[in-house]
Design a protein around this motif. Structure first.
Motif, PDB file in Angstrom:
ATOM      1  N   GLY A  52       0.777  -1.232   0.000  1.00  0.00           N
ATOM      2  CA  GLY A  52       0.000   0.000   0.000  1.00  0.00           C
ATOM      3  C   GLY A  52       0.804   1.276   0.000  1.00  0.00           C
ATOM      4  O   GLY A  52       0.228   2.366  -0.040  1.00  0.00           O
ATOM      5  N   GLU A  53       2.144   1.185   0.037  1.00  0.00           N
ATOM      6  CA  GLU A  53       2.944   2.399   0.152  1.00  0.00           C
ATOM      7  C   GLU A  53       2.850   3.271  -1.097  1.00  0.00           C
ATOM      8  O   GLU A  53       2.827   4.503  -1.005  1.00  0.00           O
ATOM      9  CB  GLU A  53       4.398   2.044   0.447  1.00  0.00           C
ATOM     10  N   GLN A  54       2.791   2.653  -2.286  1.00  0.00           N
ATOM     11  CA  GLN A  54       2.692   3.451  -3.505  1.00  0.00           C
ATOM     12  C   GLN A  54       1.359   4.195  -3.553  1.00  0.00           C
ATOM     13  O   GLN A  54       1.292   5.354  -3.976  1.00  0.00           O
ATOM     14  CB  GLN A  54       2.844   2.556  -4.739  1.00  0.00           C
ATOM     15  N   ARG A  55       0.298   3.555  -3.105  1.00  0.00           N
ATOM     16  CA  ARG A  55      -1.011   4.205  -3.069  1.00  0.00           C
ATOM     17  C   ARG A  55      -0.974   5.422  -2.133  1.00  0.00           C
ATOM     18  O   ARG A  55      -1.468   6.489  -2.465  1.00  0.00           O
ATOM     19  CB  ARG A  55      -2.073   3.220  -2.596  1.00  0.00           C
ATOM     20  N   GLN A  56      -0.361   5.246  -0.968  1.00  0.00           N
ATOM     21  CA  GLN A  56      -0.267   6.363  -0.021  1.00  0.00           C
ATOM     22  C   GLN A  56       0.562   7.510  -0.587  1.00  0.00           C
ATOM     23  O   GLN A  56       0.219   8.682  -0.410  1.00  0.00           O
ATOM     24  CB  GLN A  56       0.354   5.873   1.283  1.00  0.00           C
ATOM     25  N   ALA A  57       1.654   7.166  -1.267  1.00  0.00           N
ATOM     26  CA  ALA A  57       2.517   8.210  -1.819  1.00  0.00           C
ATOM     27  C   ALA A  57       1.798   8.994  -2.908  1.00  0.00           C
ATOM     28  O   ALA A  57       1.893  10.232  -2.968  1.00  0.00           O
ATOM     29  CB  ALA A  57       3.801   7.588  -2.365  1.00  0.00           C
ATOM     30  N   LEU A  58       1.064   8.294  -3.781  1.00  0.00           N
ATOM     31  CA  LEU A  58       0.322   8.982  -4.843  1.00  0.00           C
ATOM     32  C   LEU A  58      -0.756   9.880  -4.255  1.00  0.00           C
ATOM     33  O   LEU A  58      -0.905  11.041  -4.653  1.00  0.00           O
ATOM     34  CB  LEU A  58      -0.297   7.959  -5.798  1.00  0.00           C
ATOM     35  N   ALA A  59      -1.518   9.355  -3.305  1.00  0.00           N
ATOM     36  CA  ALA A  59      -2.575  10.147  -2.675  1.00  0.00           C
ATOM     37  C   ALA A  59      -1.999  11.394  -2.022  1.00  0.00           C
ATOM     38  O   ALA A  59      -2.528  12.500  -2.178  1.00  0.00           O
ATOM     39  CB  ALA A  59      -3.328   9.293  -1.652  1.00  0.00           C
ATOM     40  N   GLY A  60      -0.913  11.221  -1.292  1.00  0.00           N
ATOM     41  CA  GLY A  60      -0.312  12.354  -0.608  1.00  0.00           C
ATOM     42  C   GLY A  60       0.228  13.393  -1.565  1.00  0.00           C
ATOM     43  O   GLY A  60       0.114  14.602  -1.317  1.00  0.00           O
ATOM     44  N   SER A  61       0.816  12.950  -2.676  1.00  0.00           N
ATOM     45  CA  SER A  61       1.391  13.913  -3.614  1.00  0.00           C
ATOM     46  C   SER A  61       0.296  14.714  -4.314  1.00  0.00           C
ATOM     47  O   SER A  61       0.454  15.928  -4.531  1.00  0.00           O
ATOM     48  CB  SER A  61       2.273  13.192  -4.644  1.00  0.00           C
ATOM     49  N   ILE A  62      -0.809  14.073  -4.663  1.00  0.00           N
ATOM     50  CA  ILE A  62      -1.923  14.800  -5.291  1.00  0.00           C
ATOM     51  C   ILE A  62      -2.480  15.837  -4.323  1.00  0.00           C
ATOM     52  O   ILE A  62      -2.715  16.997  -4.687  1.00  0.00           O
ATOM     53  CB  ILE A  62      -3.031  13.825  -5.739  1.00  0.00           C
ATOM     54  N   ALA A  63      -2.712  15.427  -3.086  1.00  0.00           N
ATOM     55  CA  ALA A  63      -3.255  16.349  -2.087  1.00  0.00           C
ATOM     56  C   ALA A  63      -2.300  17.511  -1.841  1.00  0.00           C
ATOM     57  O   ALA A  63      -2.728  18.671  -1.740  1.00  0.00           O
ATOM     58  CB  ALA A  63      -3.537  15.606  -0.781  1.00  0.00           C
ATOM     59  N   ALA A  64      -1.001  17.216  -1.751  1.00  0.00           N
ATOM     60  CA  ALA A  64      -0.021  18.269  -1.495  1.00  0.00           C
ATOM     61  C   ALA A  64       0.053  19.251  -2.659  1.00  0.00           C
ATOM     62  O   ALA A  64       0.160  20.468  -2.464  1.00  0.00           O
ATOM     63  CB  ALA A  64       1.347  17.658  -1.228  1.00  0.00           C
ATOM     64  N   PHE A  65      -0.007  18.730  -3.882  1.00  0.00           N
ATOM     65  CA  PHE A  65       0.051  19.611  -5.049  1.00  0.00           C
ATOM     66  C   PHE A  65      -1.186  20.498  -5.113  1.00  0.00           C
ATOM     67  O   PHE A  65      -1.090  21.711  -5.358  1.00  0.00           O
ATOM     68  CB  PHE A  65       0.183  18.792  -6.329  1.00  0.00           C
ATOM     69  N   ALA A  66      -2.358  19.903  -4.887  1.00  0.00           N
ATOM     70  CA  ALA A  66      -3.596  20.686  -4.912  1.00  0.00           C
ATOM     71  C   ALA A  66      -3.595  21.749  -3.823  1.00  0.00           C
ATOM     72  O   ALA A  66      -4.005  22.893  -4.055  1.00  0.00           O
ATOM     73  CB  ALA A  66      -4.800  19.759  -4.759  1.00  0.00           C
ATOM     74  N   GLN A  67      -3.139  21.387  -2.634  1.00  0.00           N
ATOM     75  CA  GLN A  67      -3.070  22.354  -1.541  1.00  0.00           C
ATOM     76  C   GLN A  67      -2.148  23.508  -1.897  1.00  0.00           C
ATOM     77  O   GLN A  67      -2.426  24.671  -1.585  1.00  0.00           O
ATOM     78  CB  GLN A  67      -2.587  21.667  -0.267  1.00  0.00           C
ATOM     79  N   GLY A  68      -1.042  23.194  -2.557  1.00  0.00           N
ATOM     80  CA  GLY A  68      -0.124  24.244  -2.969  1.00  0.00           C
ATOM     81  C   GLY A  68      -0.720  25.186  -3.987  1.00  0.00           C
ATOM     82  O   GLY A  68      -0.383  26.370  -4.026  1.00  0.00           O
ATOM     83  N   LEU A  69      -1.633  24.676  -4.823  1.00  0.00           N
ATOM     84  CA  LEU A  69      -2.284  25.529  -5.815  1.00  0.00           C
ATOM     85  C   LEU A  69      -3.258  26.506  -5.173  1.00  0.00           C
ATOM     86  O   LEU A  69      -3.367  27.662  -5.599  1.00  0.00           O
ATOM     87  CB  LEU A  69      -3.008  24.677  -6.857  1.00  0.00           C
ATOM     88  N   VAL A  70      -3.993  26.056  -4.168  1.00  0.00           N
ATOM     89  CA  VAL A  70      -5.000  26.927  -3.556  1.00  0.00           C
ATOM     90  C   VAL A  70      -4.417  27.789  -2.440  1.00  0.00           C
ATOM     91  O   VAL A  70      -5.022  28.781  -2.048  1.00  0.00           O
ATOM     92  CB  VAL A  70      -6.201  26.110  -3.019  1.00  0.00           C
ATOM     93  N   ASP A  71      -3.245  27.408  -1.937  1.00  0.00           N
ATOM     94  CA  ASP A  71      -2.611  28.180  -0.865  1.00  0.00           C
ATOM     95  C   ASP A  71      -1.122  28.331  -1.161  1.00  0.00           C
ATOM     96  O   ASP A  71      -0.271  27.876  -0.399  1.00  0.00           O
ATOM     97  CB  ASP A  71      -2.829  27.494   0.480  1.00  0.00           C
ATOM     98  N   PRO A  72      -0.787  28.980  -2.289  1.00  0.00           N
ATOM     99  CA  PRO A  72       0.629  29.046  -2.693  1.00  0.00           C
ATOM    100  C   PRO A  72       1.515  29.830  -1.753  1.00  0.00           C
ATOM    101  O   PRO A  72       2.732  29.664  -1.765  1.00  0.00           O
ATOM    102  CB  PRO A  72       0.557  29.710  -4.079  1.00  0.00           C
ATOM    103  N   ASP A  73       0.907  30.699  -0.956  1.00  0.00           N
ATOM    104  CA  ASP A  73       1.711  31.524  -0.053  1.00  0.00           C
ATOM    105  C   ASP A  73       1.772  30.967   1.361  1.00  0.00           C
ATOM    106  O   ASP A  73       2.264  31.633   2.281  1.00  0.00           O
ATOM    107  CB  ASP A  73       1.134  32.944  -0.012  1.00  0.00           C
ATOM    108  N   GLY A  74       1.272  29.743   1.556  1.00  0.00           N
ATOM    109  CA  GLY A  74       1.340  29.125   2.872  1.00  0.00           C
ATOM    110  C   GLY A  74       2.782  28.875   3.274  1.00  0.00           C
ATOM    111  O   GLY A  74       3.679  28.779   2.420  1.00  0.00           O
ATOM    112  N   PRO A  75       3.067  28.771   4.564  1.00  0.00           N
ATOM    113  CA  PRO A  75       4.454  28.586   5.035  1.00  0.00           C
ATOM    114  C   PRO A  75       5.084  27.317   4.476  1.00  0.00           C
ATOM    115  O   PRO A  75       4.590  26.215   4.697  1.00  0.00           O
ATOM    116  CB  PRO A  75       4.303  28.516   6.560  1.00  0.00           C
TER     117      PRO A  75
END
Length: 401
Positions: A52-75
């Motif tokens: 399940g590690e690849q599934r977790q890594a993919l999920a986390g990377s998508i969420a992190a990228f999307a979060q960066g798009l909506v909050d690009p100036d976050g710390p």
């Protein structure tokens, strides 16, 4: 940059999508491998799929990228996103991933999103997440294109055949292989700290790929990789096991060009090179380069292991450190013995070391080791931007922030 129309949609739906990402990625991989079974056999790591590690890594990377798009100036958002993209791009390049494969991923990923979220995926929501996907895909494609150009390898053509010319039993569960190109050309240089992918045919006809750090000095004519395999692991590695049991001098391996973003920091500032277990391998290449350069940098080398008999390249590491006038070696063993009276017992304690000002850190080892040392370094005031790491397997660290 996310469009003005999509940004509020992603911001509103990110919590719901994020909460279901593991289920979405699970469905995605099932759909993908049903349609393209050759990808599981010959490209994706079957072990990481099973645990399940690849599934977790993919999920986390998508969420992190999307979060960066909506909050690009976050710390720390921008730097973390760039690092994530760089690490994924290096891994993809080492596998020979090509741009034509991204539409295949898109097809099955969005089918999985619809399956999991159902009517919540309105045309507006689908369009917004489609934009997120292609922004991430196009960023990766551009990064991978640059890596292929740097490696002088047309898109995806990263493979070459190399012969095993030497096999050494470094420890009871670690073997090193010296590799030489079969076409007679020099193996080529690499940046100390980088890895190569190795294709290994298995008994069932699959061709599995794994990454191994280059543990030789970069400017040597041949390359060296160091492979650890333990049969007492809950799920012993099928590729490492095959190499340990069968790979011998004269055998030919298909390997990639070197990739990897954790490399020897340039300049003349102080360094901390900290590793555990077979994580010492990229550090060996770094130390070799520093010796070749007759470096006068202040260098602290830290290594943790079960004991001296399990410490791969132990004597070689010591010799390299002794050749560097401003270097010091600190060992931590779970079970030290009389041969290593200088070794401390237990886990690494960075509080026992005086860290130079403006130190740059390279870490490599199991994820718990990386997390513990990074936390200790941050607590001691080392900036996050000065801490670099390599983790074997899917990067579950950065994807979780």
């Amino acid at each position: 940059m996310l469009s003005a129309s999509s940004a509020p949609v992603i911001r509103a739906t990110l919590p719901v999508v994020g909460a279901h990402l593991n289920e979405i990625t699970d469905r995605f991989y099932k759909r993908l491998f049903e349609a393209h079974p050759e990808l599981l056999r010959n490209l994706f790591n079957r072990g990481n799929q099973a645990n399940g590690e690849q599934r977790q890594a993919l999920a986390g990377s998508i969420a992190a990228f999307a979060q960066g798009l909506v909050d690009p100036d976050g710390p720390g958002v921008s730097g973390a996103r760039d690092l994530m993209i760089t690490r994924i791009a290096h891994k993809h390049a080492s596998l020979g991933v090509i741009a034509d494969q991204y539409p295949i991923v898109h097809k099955h990923l969005f089918a999985a999103i619809v399956e999991v979220l159902g009517d919540a995926v309105t045309p507006e929501v689908a369009a917004a997440w489609d934009e997120v996907y292609w922004l991430m895909a196009e960023t990766l494609i551009a990064a991978e294109k640059g890596l292929y150009e740097e490696a002088e390898a047309p898109e995806g053509s990263v493979w070459r055949e190399m012969e095993i010319v030497e096999r050494l039993q470094e420890t009871p569960d670690t073997v090193s292989f010296t590799l030489r190109r079969v076409d007679g050309r020099p193996a080529g240089t690499f940046r100390p700290g980088q890895y190569i992918s190795v294709q290994v045919p298995l008994a069932d006809g699959a061709r599995q790929i794994r990454q191994y750090s280059l543990s030789s000095t970069p400017d040597q004519a041949d390359w060296r990789i160091t492979v650890k395999h333990r049969e007492d692991e809950p799920v012993p590695g099928e590729v490492s096991g095959r190499l340990h049991r069968e790979a011998r001098p004269g055998d030919v391996l298909t390997v990639s060009a070197p990739f990897g973003d954790m490399v020897l920091p340039e300049g003349d500032g102080p360094l901390l090179l900290a590793s555990a277990g077979v994580g010492c391998t990229p550090m060996m290449a770094m130390l070799g380069r520093l010796v070749d350069e007759d470096s006068k940098r202040e260098i602290i080398v830290v290594h943790a292991d079960r004991g001296p008999d399990q410490h791969a390249h132990r004597e070689e590491q010591r010799r390299l450190v002794e050749q560097l006038p401003q270097a010091q070696l600190h060992l931590w063993y779970e079970q030290p013995d009389a041969r290593t009276p200088e070794a401390s017992v237990g886990r690494v304690d960075l509080d026992a070391l005086a860290l130079p000002k403006d130190v740059t850190v390279c870490l490599c080892g199991p994820l718990p080791f990386l997390r513990a040392l990074r936390g200790d370094l941050l607590r001691r005031g080392v900036p996050a931007t000065a801490i670099h790491y390599e983790v074997f397997g899917p990067d579950l660290w950065i994807a979780r922030g």
